[in-house]
Design a protein around this motif. Structure first.
Motif, mmCIF file in Angstrom:
data_model
loop_
_atom_site.group_PDB
_atom_site.id
_atom_site.type_symbol
_atom_site.label_atom_id
_atom_site.label_comp_id
_atom_site.label_asym_id
_atom_site.label_seq_id
_atom_site.Cartn_x
_atom_site.Cartn_y
_atom_site.Cartn_z
ATOM 1 N N PHE A 147 61.141 -46.124 19.182
ATOM 2 C CA PHE A 147 62.622 -46.762 19.647
ATOM 3 C C PHE A 147 62.109 -48.332 19.896
ATOM 4 O O PHE A 147 63.168 -48.918 20.014
ATOM 5 N N GLU A 148 60.898 -48.603 20.093
ATOM 6 C CA GLU A 148 60.773 -50.040 20.460
ATOM 7 C C GLU A 148 60.812 -50.800 19.299
ATOM 8 O O GLU A 148 60.673 -50.633 18.111
ATOM 9 N N LYS A 149 61.392 -52.179 19.460
ATOM 10 C CA LYS A 149 61.622 -53.066 18.481
ATOM 11 C C LYS A 149 60.298 -53.497 17.751
ATOM 12 O O LYS A 149 59.243 -53.477 18.398
ATOM 13 N N LYS A 150 60.448 -54.396 16.677
ATOM 14 C CA LYS A 150 59.172 -54.834 15.995
ATOM 15 C C LYS A 150 58.448 -55.486 16.998
ATOM 16 O O LYS A 150 58.745 -56.207 17.958
ATOM 17 N N GLY A 151 56.953 -55.699 16.535
ATOM 18 C CA GLY A 151 56.065 -56.142 17.151
ATOM 19 C C GLY A 151 54.664 -56.224 16.681
ATOM 20 O O GLY A 151 54.627 -55.245 15.846
ATOM 21 N N GLU A 152 53.841 -56.743 17.162
ATOM 22 C CA GLU A 152 52.277 -56.460 16.819
ATOM 23 C C GLU A 152 51.447 -56.743 18.182
ATOM 24 O O GLU A 152 51.805 -57.523 19.018
ATOM 25 N N ILE A 153 50.257 -56.064 18.155
ATOM 26 C CA ILE A 153 49.514 -56.281 19.250
ATOM 27 C C ILE A 153 47.895 -56.706 18.611
ATOM 28 O O ILE A 153 47.690 -56.272 17.666
ATOM 29 N N PHE A 154 47.404 -57.555 19.408
ATOM 30 C CA PHE A 154 45.919 -58.083 18.829
ATOM 31 C C PHE A 154 44.986 -58.018 20.103
ATOM 32 O O PHE A 154 45.404 -58.384 21.339
ATOM 33 N N SER A 155 43.711 -58.131 19.851
ATOM 34 C CA SER A 155 42.653 -58.411 20.803
ATOM 35 C C SER A 155 42.058 -59.817 20.481
ATOM 36 O O SER A 155 42.351 -60.142 19.235
ATOM 37 N N ILE A 156 41.700 -60.516 21.736
ATOM 38 C CA ILE A 156 41.310 -61.830 21.329
ATOM 39 C C ILE A 156 39.839 -61.661 21.610
ATOM 40 O O ILE A 156 39.328 -61.156 22.479
ATOM 41 N N ASN A 157 39.090 -62.225 20.398
ATOM 42 C CA ASN A 157 37.798 -61.645 20.508
ATOM 43 C C ASN A 157 36.870 -62.830 20.469
ATOM 44 O O ASN A 157 37.128 -63.956 19.806
ATOM 45 N N ILE B 228 43.931 -60.049 25.330
ATOM 46 C CA ILE B 228 44.860 -59.677 24.566
ATOM 47 C C ILE B 228 46.229 -60.528 24.352
ATOM 48 O O ILE B 228 46.212 -61.515 25.127
ATOM 49 N N ILE B 229 46.661 -60.320 23.451
ATOM 50 C CA ILE B 229 47.921 -60.888 23.010
ATOM 51 C C ILE B 229 49.000 -60.025 22.138
ATOM 52 O O ILE B 229 48.279 -59.385 21.198
ATOM 53 N N GLY B 230 50.148 -60.379 22.078
ATOM 54 C CA GLY B 230 50.915 -59.842 21.181
ATOM 55 C C GLY B 230 52.510 -60.246 21.330
ATOM 56 O O GLY B 230 52.741 -61.230 22.002
ATOM 57 N N TRP B 231 53.468 -59.796 20.535
ATOM 58 C CA TRP B 231 54.784 -60.091 20.361
ATOM 59 C C TRP B 231 55.459 -58.919 20.293
ATOM 60 O O TRP B 231 55.125 -58.124 19.640
ATOM 61 N N PHE B 232 56.914 -59.037 20.763
ATOM 62 C CA PHE B 232 57.814 -57.917 20.453
ATOM 63 C C PHE B 232 59.280 -58.788 20.339
ATOM 64 O O PHE B 232 59.481 -59.992 20.846
ATOM 65 N N GLU B 233 60.143 -58.021 20.114
ATOM 66 C CA GLU B 233 61.490 -58.344 20.035
ATOM 67 C C GLU B 233 62.221 -57.760 21.223
ATOM 68 O O GLU B 233 61.957 -56.723 21.385
ATOM 69 N N TYR B 234 62.897 -58.727 21.839
ATOM 70 C CA TYR B 234 63.578 -58.276 22.978
ATOM 71 C C TYR B 234 64.718 -59.372 23.510
ATOM 72 O O TYR B 234 64.568 -60.477 23.260
ATOM 73 N N GLY B 235 65.915 -58.773 24.137
ATOM 74 C CA GLY B 235 66.889 -59.609 24.588
ATOM 75 C C GLY B 235 67.922 -59.846 23.702
ATOM 76 O O GLY B 235 68.073 -59.548 22.563
ATOM 77 N N GLU B 236 68.820 -60.933 24.226
ATOM 78 C CA GLU B 236 69.868 -61.407 23.559
ATOM 79 C C GLU B 236 69.782 -62.672 22.669
ATOM 80 O O GLU B 236 70.842 -62.960 22.088
#
Length: 169
Positions: free
Chosen positions: A49-59, A67-75
């Motif tokens: 159900f979650e909107k698009k996004g990606e997750i990453f480790s910072i190495n 860690i860092i990532g993004w997702f779609e959210y909000g108006e």
């Protein structure tokens, strides 16, 4: 040298147990649990159900230090949200966070859906280190903006929302 590594199942499900220092990124235990759960559940069927996004480790030298990532959210149709960004305490004050953010923004400029112009983060003001977190984001070029999704009446408490323009957008 700092690099980002895209996390996928099953790697993301065990990241925090394999590298327990990642839990120490947040000083608040509830935030530690939320971040860990977000990464462990990412990509599972019940998370569809979650909107698009990606997750990453910072190495650093192929070892996760953040860690860092993004997702779609909000108006806002032109704003992406930052997902649980942070560097472990033992690696802070070496500009790794800024390096990772620059790599991340370059990545977004090339790979994020084209309608997104900004990347936003909201800092809960009740956190004791909120002023330092806000200053960190401002040093990287983030600016304050009025965000009704994370305003003074949001479920997470009063926040300060900041955003930065994705390069080339």
């Amino acid at each position: 040298m700092i690099t980002l590594h895209t996390l996928v199942i099953p790697e993301n499900q065990t990241l925090f147990s394999r590298y327990p220092e990642l839990n120490d990124i947040w000083e608040v235990p509830s935030l530690q649990a939320e971040a860990r759960e977000s990464y462990e559940r990412y990509g599972l069927v019940e998370y569809k159900f979650e909107k698009k996004g990606e997750i990453f480790s910072i190495n650093e030298d192929n070892v996760p230090i953040g860690i860092i990532g993004w997702f779609e959210y909000g108006e806002f149709p032109d704003v992406l949200r930052l997902r649980y960004y942070g560097i472990v305490p033992s690696r802070r004050r070496r500009h790794y966070g800024e390096q990772a953010m620059n790599i991340f923004l370059t990545y977004l400029s090339q790979h994020a859906p084209s309608q997104y112009i900004f990347l936003a983060e909201s800092v809960t003001l009740s956190r004791s280190i909120a002023p330092a977190i806000i200053a960190h984001f401002k040093r990287m070029g983030f600016v304050e903006f009025d965000d009704p999704n994370y305003g003074s009446n949001a479920d997470c408490g009063k926040t300060q929302s900041l955003r930065i323009r994705i390069p080339g957008r």
